[in-house]
Design an enzyme around this catalytic site. Structure first.
Site, PDB file in Angstrom:
ATOM      1  N   ASN A 171       2.304   6.443  -3.140  1.00 42.79           N
ATOM      2  CA  ASN A 171       3.639   6.042  -3.552  1.00 42.79           C
ATOM      3  C   ASN A 171       3.616   4.718  -4.301  1.00 42.79           C
ATOM      4  OD1 ASN A 171       5.160   8.233  -2.634  1.00 42.79           O
ATOM      5  ND2 ASN A 171       5.399   7.371  -0.594  1.00 42.79           N
ATOM      6  N   HIS A 209      -2.947  -3.663  -1.232  1.00 43.88           N
ATOM      7  CA  HIS A 209      -2.503  -3.248  -2.563  1.00 43.88           C
ATOM      8  C   HIS A 209      -2.702  -4.416  -3.519  1.00 43.88           C
ATOM      9  CE1 HIS A 209      -0.628   0.156  -0.553  1.00 43.88           C
ATOM     10  NE2 HIS A 209      -0.047  -0.695   0.261  1.00 43.88           N
ATOM     11  N   ALA A 217       5.888  -0.635  -0.348  1.00 40.58           N
ATOM     12  CA  ALA A 217       4.838  -1.520   0.162  1.00 40.58           C
ATOM     13  C   ALA A 217       4.323  -2.522  -0.865  1.00 40.58           C
ATOM     14  CB  ALA A 217       3.670  -0.670   0.668  1.00 40.58           C
TER      15      ALA A 217
END
Length: 273
Positions: A196, A226, A130
């Site tokens: 992750n 993020h 991601a």
């Protein structure tokens, strides 16, 4: 290409759909499911699986998966599957793709994966998932002077089922709250289904102990956000990505599926980018 998948959950199903939509064809497709779950996995994945390959099979043991002779095995399961299934595949000389990157927060698991790949002469690839800019982060690391801070911001209910529930009332939260600050190693250990990205950034950059992580539950978050800032001797940069959550699992960013698909398409050639 003979493609193997470890896992049959949300990511696996979405991944096969994306590959089928791109016209990807495999000589055969073999899937590893938990013992007793073969029929459920077959029924779930068969439509997309058969669109990818005329030879589609589900196995209940890693030995059966290895015997099917895949050229590439993609782990889309859990930290436990990384240890129990991906490691034997690498040891058998099969190249692997790791999606559950947070498993490497455990130093013993990281060492075992590396040793298995060396023993089998296999290559283990870690997909960005991601997050973006991993190429430049890894390059910046080589220049020295690296400092990395990563912030994960998600809607409150995306943190359901994690230790955040003991710190915040996620159902009624009306403003952004930071509930974790610490190392990437601890983040990936305590939040294995949510960290992750933290693990990927740590592996590419300053390492698990020196990568600083903040986790935020934010009712105004547009999705799984993020953001990380890098300082180094070669370059400084900040990246922010607003990932759309998977419709079947809000803990997973939809972009992860496309990142894995890209890696498989690159491996199949003839041009990789």
């Amino acid at each position: 290409m003979k493609l193997g998948l470890i896992g049959y959950g949300n990511i696996a199903g979405s991944l096969l759909g994306v590959l089928a939509g791109q016209g990807f064809k495999a000589e055969r497709l073999d899937v590893l499911a938990r013992p007793g779950a073969e029929a459920r996995a077959h029924d779930k994945l068969a439509p997309e699986g058969r669109a990818i390959s005329d030879t589609f099979a589900v196995h209940a043991s890693v030995e059966e998966l290895i015997a099917s002779g895949p050229d590439l095995v993609v782990e889309v399961a859990t930290h436990v599957a990384v240890k129990e299934s991906l490691i034997p595949c690498l040891r058998a000389g099969i190249d692997g793709v790791l999606v559950s990157v947070g498993a490497l927060a455990d130093a013993a698991t990281e060492a075992a994966l590396t040793a298995a790949a060396k023993e089998g002469g296999a290559l283990l690839r870690i997909v960005p998932g991601a997050v973006g800019g991993i190429d430049m982060l890894a390059a910046a690391r080589l220049s020295g002077g690296l400092e990395v801070t990563y912030t994960s911001r998600k809607p409150p209910l995306a943190w359901t089922g994690t230790p955040a529930e003991a710190k915040l009332d996620l159902a009624t939260l009306d403003k952004a709250e930071v509930f974790y600050e610490g190392s990437a190693r601890q983040a990936a250990t305590d939040y294995p289904k949510n960290a992750n990205v933290a693990a990927t950034i740590a592996l590419a950059g300053a390492g698990f102990e020196d990568t600083r992580v903040r986790m935020i539950a934010d009712p105004e978050a547009p999705g799984n956000v993020h953001e990380y800032t890098v300082r180094s001797n070669a370059l400084d940069f900040t990246i922010r990505l607003e990932g759309k959550p998977s419709p079947d699992n809000p803990k997973t960013s939809l972009s992860t599926v496309y990142s894995v698909a890209r890696d498989i398409l690159n491996a199949a050639g003839p041009v990789a980018i």
